[in-house]
Enzyme design. Structure first.
Site, PDB file in Angstrom:
ATOM      1  CE  LYS A   1      42.900 -21.271 -53.873  1.00  5.07           C
ATOM      2  NZ  LYS A   1      43.210 -21.220 -52.453  1.00  5.07           N
TER       3      LYS A   1
ATOM      4  CD  GLU B   1      36.969 -26.586 -54.263  1.00  9.40           C
ATOM      5  OE1 GLU B   1      36.338 -25.857 -53.487  1.00  9.40           O
ATOM      6  OE2 GLU B   1      38.156 -26.888 -54.092  1.00  9.40           O
TER       7      GLU B   1
ATOM      8  CG  HIS C   1      35.322 -16.198 -50.130  1.00  5.34           C
ATOM      9  ND1 HIS C   1      34.435 -17.175 -49.761  1.00  5.34           N
ATOM     10  CD2 HIS C   1      34.890 -15.722 -51.323  1.00  5.34           C
ATOM     11  CE1 HIS C   1      33.494 -17.279 -50.691  1.00  5.34           C
ATOM     12  NE2 HIS C   1      33.745 -16.404 -51.647  1.00  5.34           N
TER      13      HIS C   1
ATOM     14  NE  ARG D   1      50.201 -18.124 -45.650  1.00  6.31           N
ATOM     15  CZ  ARG D   1      49.029 -17.846 -45.095  1.00  6.31           C
ATOM     16  NH1 ARG D   1      48.957 -17.522 -43.824  1.00  6.31           N
ATOM     17  NH2 ARG D   1      47.923 -17.894 -45.794  1.00  6.31           N
TER      18      ARG D   1
HETATM   19  P1  ADP Z   1      42.088 -18.815 -50.303  1.00  8.77           P
HETATM   20  O1  ADP Z   1      43.352 -19.316 -50.888  1.00  8.77           O
HETATM   21  O2  ADP Z   1      41.649 -17.535 -50.927  1.00  8.77           O
HETATM   22  O3  ADP Z   1      42.129 -18.794 -48.822  1.00  8.77           O
HETATM   23  P2  ADP Z   1      40.325 -21.118 -50.075  1.00  8.77           P
HETATM   24  O4  ADP Z   1      40.259 -22.216 -51.063  1.00  8.77           O
HETATM   25  O5  ADP Z   1      41.024 -21.400 -48.800  1.00  8.77           O
HETATM   26  O6  ADP Z   1      40.962 -19.857 -50.797  1.00  8.77           O
HETATM   27  O7  ADP Z   1      38.853 -20.636 -49.781  1.00  8.77           O
HETATM   28  C1  ADP Z   1      38.599 -19.463 -49.052  1.00  8.77           C
HETATM   29  C2  ADP Z   1      37.210 -19.510 -48.430  1.00  8.77           C
HETATM   30  O8  ADP Z   1      36.188 -19.713 -49.417  1.00  8.77           O
HETATM   31  C3  ADP Z   1      37.013 -20.651 -47.465  1.00  8.77           C
HETATM   32  O9  ADP Z   1      37.487 -20.326 -46.177  1.00  8.77           O
HETATM   33  C4  ADP Z   1      35.514 -20.854 -47.503  1.00  8.77           C
HETATM   34  O10 ADP Z   1      34.865 -19.917 -46.700  1.00  8.77           O
HETATM   35  C5  ADP Z   1      35.156 -20.574 -48.937  1.00  8.77           C
HETATM   36  N1  ADP Z   1      35.135 -21.813 -49.739  1.00  8.77           N
HETATM   37  C6  ADP Z   1      36.162 -22.368 -50.367  1.00  8.77           C
HETATM   38  N2  ADP Z   1      35.797 -23.484 -51.012  1.00  8.77           N
HETATM   39  C7  ADP Z   1      34.476 -23.655 -50.780  1.00  8.77           C
HETATM   40  C8  ADP Z   1      33.501 -24.622 -51.193  1.00  8.77           C
HETATM   41  N3  ADP Z   1      33.818 -25.630 -51.985  1.00  8.77           N
HETATM   42  N4  ADP Z   1      32.234 -24.470 -50.755  1.00  8.77           N
HETATM   43  C9  ADP Z   1      31.889 -23.433 -49.962  1.00  8.77           C
HETATM   44  N5  ADP Z   1      32.750 -22.488 -49.566  1.00  8.77           N
HETATM   45  C10 ADP Z   1      34.034 -22.585 -49.962  1.00  8.77           C
HETATM   46  P1  ADP Z   2      45.302 -16.251 -43.169  1.00 15.94           P
HETATM   47  O1  ADP Z   2      44.613 -14.952 -43.389  1.00 15.94           O
HETATM   48  O2  ADP Z   2      44.823 -16.995 -42.000  1.00 15.94           O
HETATM   49  O3  ADP Z   2      46.778 -16.150 -43.199  1.00 15.94           O
HETATM   50  P2  ADP Z   2      44.313 -16.805 -45.767  1.00 15.94           P
HETATM   51  O4  ADP Z   2      44.407 -18.041 -46.581  1.00 15.94           O
HETATM   52  O5  ADP Z   2      43.012 -16.125 -45.637  1.00 15.94           O
HETATM   53  O6  ADP Z   2      44.849 -17.214 -44.340  1.00 15.94           O
HETATM   54  O7  ADP Z   2      45.449 -15.800 -46.216  1.00 15.94           O
HETATM   55  C1  ADP Z   2      45.312 -14.490 -46.585  1.00 15.94           C
HETATM   56  C2  ADP Z   2      46.459 -14.086 -47.450  1.00 15.94           C
HETATM   57  O8  ADP Z   2      46.886 -12.772 -47.163  1.00 15.94           O
HETATM   58  C3  ADP Z   2      47.657 -14.984 -47.251  1.00 15.94           C
HETATM   59  O9  ADP Z   2      48.339 -15.143 -48.446  1.00 15.94           O
HETATM   60  C4  ADP Z   2      48.488 -14.205 -46.272  1.00 15.94           C
HETATM   61  O10 ADP Z   2      49.815 -14.587 -46.315  1.00 15.94           O
HETATM   62  C5  ADP Z   2      48.243 -12.801 -46.760  1.00 15.94           C
HETATM   63  N1  ADP Z   2      48.434 -11.819 -45.699  1.00 15.94           N
HETATM   64  C6  ADP Z   2      47.731 -11.700 -44.588  1.00 15.94           C
HETATM   65  N2  ADP Z   2      48.190 -10.680 -43.855  1.00 15.94           N
HETATM   66  C7  ADP Z   2      49.220 -10.140 -44.534  1.00 15.94           C
HETATM   67  C8  ADP Z   2      50.136  -9.047 -44.289  1.00 15.94           C
HETATM   68  N3  ADP Z   2      50.100  -8.327 -43.181  1.00 15.94           N
HETATM   69  N4  ADP Z   2      51.035  -8.765 -45.200  1.00 15.94           N
HETATM   70  C9  ADP Z   2      51.094  -9.472 -46.311  1.00 15.94           C
HETATM   71  N5  ADP Z   2      50.286 -10.500 -46.604  1.00 15.94           N
HETATM   72  C10 ADP Z   2      49.360 -10.844 -45.717  1.00 15.94           C
END
Ligand code: ADP
Ligand code: ADP
Ligand code: MG
Length: 637
Positions: free
Chosen positions: A116, A200, A235, A297
């Protein structure tokens, strides 16, 4: 186009990919672990290769075995799905070194977005707005605490290698910073082998809005509109939709442009998602969104984008991977509204604990899209993600789509595994959500109401009492037949009034039509739909949006319990009344033999449960009776 591809995944996403490949005339190779030997994805694929035992570290994460399987079967390309190896640049390099095509971005693009902090630095360079904060190399505690002060509380500490909502800590006061920092580092090292963090600004009233992008290897990159994934728990996304409620043309244009710029900055090829955090405190504004991360992806929630664009994202992935171009931006349009709900095997009231179990019933309503990797009879095992299905609906308007989502969830019957369906249905009926007032804190704020389970009323219980037994023909023997049905230790008097007509306690119920589990019932003159299932000695009734389930008490045990306590003796099994040893009005002592029945050449004596007086004797010598029929009633002395 490829003629054969291997899918390096399992579950719903493997099935999803196989379906499109099939439509395109592309043969498919599935891979499977021992736990998945007969799984749906293995059955759907043209052929399948075993890659190891159940644990993912010994199967689905073993890149070498998967590449070997592709080479052995003559597949030309590998689709990674999501999770597992999908964002692993070393795997991509190994695939390419083996002379195969990776259906996804290049290793360098994945690396650029993999952490990140580096991704944010790159986005700053590309002119994409990022969440204000510190994402540098200095990881000293005091230095980071100072940065947090500068940014201003609340702040969010994120493990740079984090994903799936892990490795994140919100901090509201400087006094809590040190402890949260250590926790984020611990989680980062334990889950991702990387203790580095970034800090952040925590955006208040945050909404998660992400842009679906597509790039080709020819410099083309487009967006496929946005998805709103603000309904989250810890989250993690729960319900996603497209387009985002309240989205303005100006903001969409700015966000789409930023997302395409992000994709172009890394020469992106294939499907990707650029996630933004949005400050929704003052509506959606073109200057109120910031880059969070890019997922390199296909995303879990891609079906909502398919619903509004009419495009098949897996088809596009295959086309781009085999050298095709992305469509022109102006050819990509957005029509209507779509929602996706993630149905999981989890125990919501117990704190969203993952659940396991064998799916005895798995019935979805018609007219909605179901992406699922399991069938009735399959098991949700502890080895993998406990997702059962994704349910996607669409409509001309958001209100229409949301109403469909709610209805479809209420019409889904899953038995054998605890699920989050009631919680999802409560969310779909949430007033604020319906009004488009959503932010990532909605679920946590209203958790109590969303998790509350309304009590099943008398009508639902009465239908369950009927569904608990087979009544066919029984009423001819005893006129009128009156039986007590025990559900979870509670007795219900069911009287058969005629074919399909019952009185349960004081409710008159008609079963008007029955098509498998689908019933039409009339309760005190009002007709409605219900579904009833009897599985493993339990009865399940879904009606009025509620799911009532109870153990059907064995008449034998039940008699010994509640009913006998009330002085009611039931036939413990179907059989012949051989002797009646007491008369109405007779005083008897506890344990006195009252009735002898015979069944399967075995005699069974029914005895007085307490000292008392025999009331009514309903049994006649020589009568053949059904199990559960009332034979005699007693009163206490
Ligand atoms: P991940 O790789 O676990 O998906 P993200 O950086 O996408 O991590 O953040 C996951 C979730 O955390 C976001 O969908 C949002 O709900 C919350 N989040 C992330 N960054 C912030 C922020 N700066 N302020 C408020 N909520 C945040
Ligand atoms: P999303 O859930 O929309 O893919 P996130 O950033 O919240 O986006 O991702 C959740 C994480 O969990 C990602 O790394 C995704 O690849 C992983 N993940 C979700 N479902 C599965 C699964 N069925 N098997 C393995 N990994 C998974
Ligand atoms: Mg994310």
């Amino acid at each position: 186009m490829f003629t054969k591809i291997l899918i390096a995944n399992r579950g719903e996403i493997a099935c999803r990919i196989i379906e499109t490949a099939r439509e395109m005339g592309v043969a498919t190779v599935a891979v499977y672990s021992d736990a998945d030997a007969t799984a749906k994805h293995v059955m759907l694929a043209s052929e399948a290769v075993r890659i190891g035992p159940a644990p993912v570290s010994e199967s689905y994460l073993l890149g070498e075995r998967i590449i070997a399987a592709a080479l052995a079967t003559g597949a030309q390309a590998i689709h990674p799905g999501y999770g597992f190896l999908s964002e692993n640049p070393d795997f991509v390099q190994a695939v390419e070194a083996a002379g195969l095509v990776f259906i996804g971005p290049s290793a360098s693009a994945i690396r650029a977005m993999g952490l990140k902090d580096a991704a944010k630095a790159l986005m700053v360079e590309a002119g994409v707005p990022v969440v204000p904060g510190y994402h540098g190399d200095n990881q000293e505690d005091d230095f980071l605490a100072l940065r947090a002060e500068e940014i201003g509380y609340p702040v969010l500490i994120k493990a740079v290698a984090g994903g799936g909502g892990k490795g994140m800590r919100r901090v509201d006061h400087s006094a809590d910073f040190a402890e949260a920092l250590h926790a984020a580092r611990r989680e980062g090292s334990a889950s991702f082998g990387n203790a580095q963090v970034l800090i952040e600004k925590y955006i208040l009233s945050p909404r998660h809005i992400e842009m679906q992008v597509f790039g080709d290897g020819h410099g083309g990159a487009v967006h496929l509109f946005e998805r709103d994934c603000s309904l989250q728990r810890r989250h993690q996304k729960v319900i996603e939709e497209a387009p985002a409620p309240g989205m303005t043309e100006a903001m969409r244009e700015a966000m789409g442009e930023a997302a395409v710029r992000a994709a172009k900055a890394i020469g992106y090829c294939g499907a990707g998602t650029v996630e933004f955090i949005v400050d929704a405190s003052d509506g959606l504004r073109p200057d109120g969104f910031w880059f969070m991360e890019m997922n390199t992806r296909l995303q879990v929630e891609h079906p909502v984008t398919e619903a509004i664009t009419g495009l098949d994202l897996v088809r596009l992935q295959l086309e781009v991977a085999s050298g095709g171009h992305v469509p022109a931006q102006s050819d990509i349009t957005c029509t209507g509204h779509a929602f996706e709900a993630r149905i999981y095997a989890e125990d919501v009231p117990a704190g969203f604990l993952p659940a396991t179990g064998r799916l005895k019933v798995l019935d979805f309503p018609k007219g909605v899209r179901i992406d699922s990797g399991v069938r009735a009879g399959d098991e949700i095992s502890p080895y993998y993600d406990p997702m059962i299905a994704k349910l996607t609906v669409q409509g001309d308007t958001r209100a229409e789509a949301l109403a469909r989502l709610h209805k479809a969830l209420l019409q889904t019957d899953i038995i054998g595994c605890t699920t989050n369906i009631a919680f999802l249905a409560a969310l779909a009926a949430h007033k604020g959500f319906a009004a488009g007032q959503l932010d990532t804190g909605l679920i946590a704020r209203d958790l109590e109401a969303l998790v509350a389970q309304p009590e099943a009323g008398a009508a639902l219980r009465a239908v369950a009492a009927i569904a608990a037994r087979d009544w066919g023909g029984g009423f001819a023997l005893w006129q009128p037949l009156r039986q007590s049905v025990g559900l979870d230790g509670e007795g219900y008097w069911v009287q058969v009034l005629g074919a399909g007509r019952y009185r349960v306690e004081d409710l008159e119920i008609g079963i008007l039509a029955q098509n498998g589990s689908h019933w039409r019932v009339r309760i005190e003159g009002r007709v409605r739909a219900a579904r009833a299932h009897r599985v493993d000695g339990r009865v399940h009734v879904m009606m009025d949006g509620l799911h009532f389930e109870a153990e059907i008490d064995d008449p034998l045990n039940f008699e010994a319990g509640t009913l006998a306590g009330a002085g009611v003796l039931l036939a413990p099994m179907p059989g012949l009344v051989q002797a009646v040893l007491a008369e109405a009005g007779e005083t008897v002592e506890a344990g006195a033999a009252l009735i002898v029945m015979e069944a399967m050449k075995m005699e069974h004596t029914l005895r007085a449960p307490f000292d008392g007086v025999v009331g009514e004797v309903l049994a006649h010598v020589g009568a053949q009776v059904e199990s559960g029929v009332v034979l005699l009633r007693m009163q206490e002395a």
